[in-house]
Design a protein around this motif. Structure first.
Motif, PDB file in Angstrom:
ATOM      1  N   VAL A  88      -7.284  -4.507  -9.457  1.00 34.64           N
ATOM      2  CA  VAL A  88      -5.916  -4.048  -9.655  1.00 34.64           C
ATOM      3  C   VAL A  88      -5.750  -3.567 -11.102  1.00 34.64           C
ATOM      4  CG1 VAL A  88      -3.479  -4.663  -9.617  1.00 34.64           C
ATOM      5  CG2 VAL A  88      -5.023  -5.628  -7.912  1.00 34.64           C
ATOM      6  N   TYR A  89      -5.170  -2.391 -11.240  1.00 37.39           N
ATOM      7  CA  TYR A  89      -4.828  -1.849 -12.549  1.00 37.39           C
ATOM      8  C   TYR A  89      -3.304  -1.792 -12.653  1.00 37.39           C
ATOM      9  CZ  TYR A  89      -9.686  -0.394 -12.468  1.00 37.39           C
ATOM     10  OH  TYR A  89     -11.044  -0.390 -12.379  1.00 37.39           O
ATOM     11  N   THR A  90      -2.802  -2.049 -13.837  1.00 31.89           N
ATOM     12  CA  THR A  90      -1.342  -2.091 -14.030  1.00 31.89           C
ATOM     13  C   THR A  90      -0.941  -1.163 -15.182  1.00 31.89           C
ATOM     14  OG1 THR A  90      -1.575  -4.014 -15.479  1.00 31.89           O
ATOM     15  CG2 THR A  90      -1.116  -4.430 -13.138  1.00 31.89           C
ATOM     16  N   PRO A  91      -0.970   0.130 -14.980  1.00 28.81           N
ATOM     17  CA  PRO A  91      -0.576   1.053 -16.051  1.00 28.81           C
ATOM     18  C   PRO A  91       0.920   0.967 -16.350  1.00 28.81           C
ATOM     19  CG  PRO A  91      -0.914   2.242 -14.006  1.00 28.81           C
ATOM     20  CD  PRO A  91      -1.367   0.838 -13.747  1.00 28.81           C
ATOM     21  N   ASN A  92       1.256   1.203 -17.598  1.00 30.14           N
ATOM     22  CA  ASN A  92       2.649   1.189 -18.045  1.00 30.14           C
ATOM     23  C   ASN A  92       3.257   2.567 -17.787  1.00 30.14           C
ATOM     24  OD1 ASN A  92       5.091   1.031 -19.363  1.00 30.14           O
ATOM     25  ND2 ASN A  92       4.280  -0.038 -21.147  1.00 30.14           N
ATOM     26  N   VAL A  93       4.133   2.650 -16.788  1.00 26.33           N
ATOM     27  CA  VAL A  93       4.728   3.942 -16.423  1.00 26.33           C
ATOM     28  C   VAL A  93       6.028   4.211 -17.181  1.00 26.33           C
ATOM     29  CG1 VAL A  93       3.674   3.924 -14.147  1.00 26.33           C
ATOM     30  CG2 VAL A  93       5.934   2.911 -14.454  1.00 26.33           C
ATOM     31  N   ALA A  94       6.540   3.220 -17.897  1.00 31.29           N
ATOM     32  CA  ALA A  94       7.789   3.403 -18.647  1.00 31.29           C
ATOM     33  C   ALA A  94       7.528   3.821 -20.089  1.00 31.29           C
ATOM     34  CB  ALA A  94       8.624   2.122 -18.626  1.00 31.29           C
ATOM     35  N   LYS A 141      -1.382   6.668  -9.585  1.00 32.17           N
ATOM     36  CA  LYS A 141      -2.606   6.931  -8.813  1.00 32.17           C
ATOM     37  C   LYS A 141      -3.321   8.165  -9.354  1.00 32.17           C
ATOM     38  CE  LYS A 141      -4.106   8.387  -4.225  1.00 32.17           C
ATOM     39  NZ  LYS A 141      -3.664   8.789  -2.870  1.00 32.17           N
ATOM     40  N   ASP A 142      -2.585   9.271  -9.524  1.00 26.67           N
ATOM     41  CA  ASP A 142      -3.207  10.483 -10.050  1.00 26.67           C
ATOM     42  C   ASP A 142      -3.684  10.278 -11.477  1.00 26.67           C
ATOM     43  OD1 ASP A 142      -2.662  11.705  -7.662  1.00 26.67           O
ATOM     44  OD2 ASP A 142      -0.832  12.705  -8.363  1.00 26.67           O
ATOM     45  N   TYR A 143      -2.902   9.572 -12.274  1.00 23.68           N
ATOM     46  CA  TYR A 143      -3.253   9.336 -13.667  1.00 23.68           C
ATOM     47  C   TYR A 143      -4.576   8.583 -13.792  1.00 23.68           C
ATOM     48  CZ  TYR A 143      -2.971   7.254 -18.341  1.00 23.68           C
ATOM     49  OH  TYR A 143      -3.252   6.841 -19.624  1.00 23.68           O
ATOM     50  N   LEU A 144      -4.796   7.584 -12.914  1.00 17.18           N
ATOM     51  CA  LEU A 144      -5.992   6.748 -13.020  1.00 17.18           C
ATOM     52  C   LEU A 144      -7.230   7.388 -12.407  1.00 17.18           C
ATOM     53  CD1 LEU A 144      -4.462   3.245 -12.192  1.00 17.18           C
ATOM     54  CD2 LEU A 144      -5.269   4.053 -14.418  1.00 17.18           C
ATOM     55  N   PHE A 145      -7.063   8.152 -11.334  1.00 16.17           N
ATOM     56  CA  PHE A 145      -8.236   8.531 -10.556  1.00 16.17           C
ATOM     57  C   PHE A 145      -8.560  10.025 -10.551  1.00 16.17           C
ATOM     58  CE2 PHE A 145      -6.388   4.818  -8.103  1.00 16.17           C
ATOM     59  CZ  PHE A 145      -7.148   3.881  -8.783  1.00 16.17           C
ATOM     60  N   ASN A 146      -7.631  10.880 -10.948  1.00 11.37           N
ATOM     61  CA  ASN A 146      -7.915  12.313 -10.843  1.00 11.37           C
ATOM     62  C   ASN A 146      -8.622  12.888 -12.059  1.00 11.37           C
ATOM     63  OD1 ASN A 146      -6.814  12.406  -8.326  1.00 11.37           O
ATOM     64  ND2 ASN A 146      -4.917  13.415  -8.918  1.00 11.37           N
ATOM     65  N   ILE A 193       0.586  23.324 -16.186  1.00 12.84           N
ATOM     66  CA  ILE A 193      -0.861  23.124 -16.346  1.00 12.84           C
ATOM     67  C   ILE A 193      -1.272  21.750 -15.840  1.00 12.84           C
ATOM     68  CG2 ILE A 193      -2.730  22.895 -18.032  1.00 12.84           C
ATOM     69  CD1 ILE A 193      -1.265  24.987 -19.735  1.00 12.84           C
ATOM     70  N   LEU A 194      -0.539  20.726 -16.243  1.00  6.88           N
ATOM     71  CA  LEU A 194      -0.891  19.353 -15.849  1.00  6.88           C
ATOM     72  C   LEU A 194      -0.671  19.131 -14.359  1.00  6.88           C
ATOM     73  CD1 LEU A 194       0.599  17.549 -18.959  1.00  6.88           C
ATOM     74  CD2 LEU A 194      -1.820  17.811 -18.405  1.00  6.88           C
ATOM     75  N   ASN A 195       0.320  19.799 -13.780  1.00  9.67           N
ATOM     76  CA  ASN A 195       0.521  19.703 -12.327  1.00  9.67           C
ATOM     77  C   ASN A 195      -0.650  20.333 -11.577  1.00  9.67           C
ATOM     78  OD1 ASN A 195       2.945  18.411 -12.718  1.00  9.67           O
ATOM     79  ND2 ASN A 195       4.206  20.218 -12.352  1.00  9.67           N
ATOM     80  N   ASP A 196      -1.177  21.426 -12.130  1.00  7.32           N
ATOM     81  CA  ASP A 196      -2.344  22.053 -11.499  1.00  7.32           C
ATOM     82  C   ASP A 196      -3.546  21.105 -11.499  1.00  7.32           C
ATOM     83  OD1 ASP A 196      -0.899  24.322 -11.009  1.00  7.32           O
ATOM     84  OD2 ASP A 196      -1.600  25.396 -12.789  1.00  7.32           O
ATOM     85  N   TYR A 197      -3.672  20.328 -12.566  1.00  6.05           N
ATOM     86  CA  TYR A 197      -4.764  19.348 -12.649  1.00  6.05           C
ATOM     87  C   TYR A 197      -4.454  18.071 -11.877  1.00  6.05           C
ATOM     88  CZ  TYR A 197      -7.402  21.821 -16.268  1.00  6.05           C
ATOM     89  OH  TYR A 197      -8.161  22.741 -16.956  1.00  6.05           O
TER      90      TYR A 197
END
Length: 331
Positions: A88-94, A141-146, A193-197
């Motif tokens: 389990v990963y717990t990234p800070n989204v705030a 999810k996208d931040y960690l794995f894409n 740009i970031l949405n494309d990635y």
């Protein structure tokens, strides 16, 4: 800082644990086997207990099962099979992160002198600018794995977007009143740009810190700026003079027009009066030509001799002077 799912780790696999337990049981007798089994149960219980995890406020829990994304959990207490079955990963989204371009806010890197801060405008001028991009995680999810090294991607996207927008803008616009529009365009372009990635990142804001010409020409640019300021000042003074003078000129013009209209009307009235007078005389002449001629003659002579010295002439050859009364009046 949250863990990266791609970091290498030395944690044993489930097969390794089972193999070690099997070897230890082979070397034990009856009671020892029971004791070993109890130990195994305790170990399994402890292992299961380690599956309890807490997601802090402002974070998201990203659970992976056998190395693949499984689910996303909200803040609170949860359980998920622990390592090596799950993770389990717990990234800070705030948290709002920042990326510096053209300088480094950390003393480790210094504050200036980066070639990334030099950009070319649409009219082939060079501008030296520093700016900051503020962003946060929108999709854990996208931040960690894409994408690996999202910070590097955000920085590259920011620099690319800024160079694109600056390359479409004139130097004077960049240095004066076009900064807010440039910021909006850069933020929008970065997000595209970031949405494309599929980086799972949201750009909150872009802030221009410094925008200057290159240091080699900054003195000349300052002279140009002062000249522009003088030009603006003179234009304002001319406008003020115009605003002051033009109404007075318009008022004078209106007065002249009215005077001309009055003069025209007066002359027309005088001319009309003379015409009417001539018409009356002409009608009188038609009725009695001789009397009219005599009257006109006498009126004309009265006007001519009104201010002249006079002498009485008899029908003979002798001229009889009369008393010079006008001369006596002047004494």
């Amino acid at each position: 800082m949250e863990n990266n799912p791609f970091d290498n780790n030395n944690q044993p696999s489930l097969d390794d644990i089972a193999e070690k337990i099997h070897k230890n049981l082979k070397n034990l007798g009856g009671h020892e086997k029971k004791l070993g089994l109890l130990i195994v149960i305790v170990i399994i219980g402890v292992w299961l207990f380690t599956g309890i995890y807490r997601v802090q406020s402002g974070h998201k829990g990203i659970a992976m099962l056998f190395g693949k994304y499984h689910t996303t959990t909200n803040p609170g207490l949860h359980w998920f099979p622990p390592v090596p079955i799950g993770r389990v990963y717990t990234p800070n989204v705030a948290q709002v992160r920042r990326t510096d371009i053209g300088f480094r806010s950390s003393a480790k890197y210094g504050n200036s002198g980066h070639s990334e801060s030099l950009m070319i405008t649409a009219n082939q001028n060079i501008v030296d600018l520093n700016f900051v991009a503020y962003w946060k995680i929108s999709s854990p999810k996208d931040y960690l794995f894409n994408i690996r090294n999202v910070d590097v991607i955000v920085k590259a996207a920011a620099e690319s977007a800024m160079r694109e927008i600056i390359g479409q803008s004139q130097l004077q616009v960049v240095l004066t009143n076009g900064k807010q529009l440039i910021i909006e365009k850069v933020r929008s372009r970065m997000q595209d740009i970031l949405n494309d990635y599929k980086a799972g990142v949201e750009i909150n804001n872009v802030e221009l810190l410094e925008v200057n010409p290159p240091s080699q020409v900054i003195d000349a640019f300052d002279e140009v700026q002062r000249a522009r300021q003088d030009k603006d000042r003179m234009l304002k003074e001319a406008q003020a003079y115009q605003n002051k003078t033009l109404p007075a000129a318009k008022a004078a013009a209106v007065t002249k027009v009215r005077e001309a209209e009055a003069y025209k009307n007066r002359q027309i009235a005088l001319a009309q009066g003379e015409a009417d007078k001539f018409t009356k005389i002409y009608k009188s002449y038609l009725v009695s030509p001789k009397i009219t001629k005599e009257r006109l003659y006498l009126e004309t002579m009265s006007k001519i001799l009104a201010n002249q010295p006079k002498a009485i002439v008899s029908s003979g050859n002798n001229i009889v002077p009369y008393m010079p009364l006008p001369s006596l009046k002047n004494k």
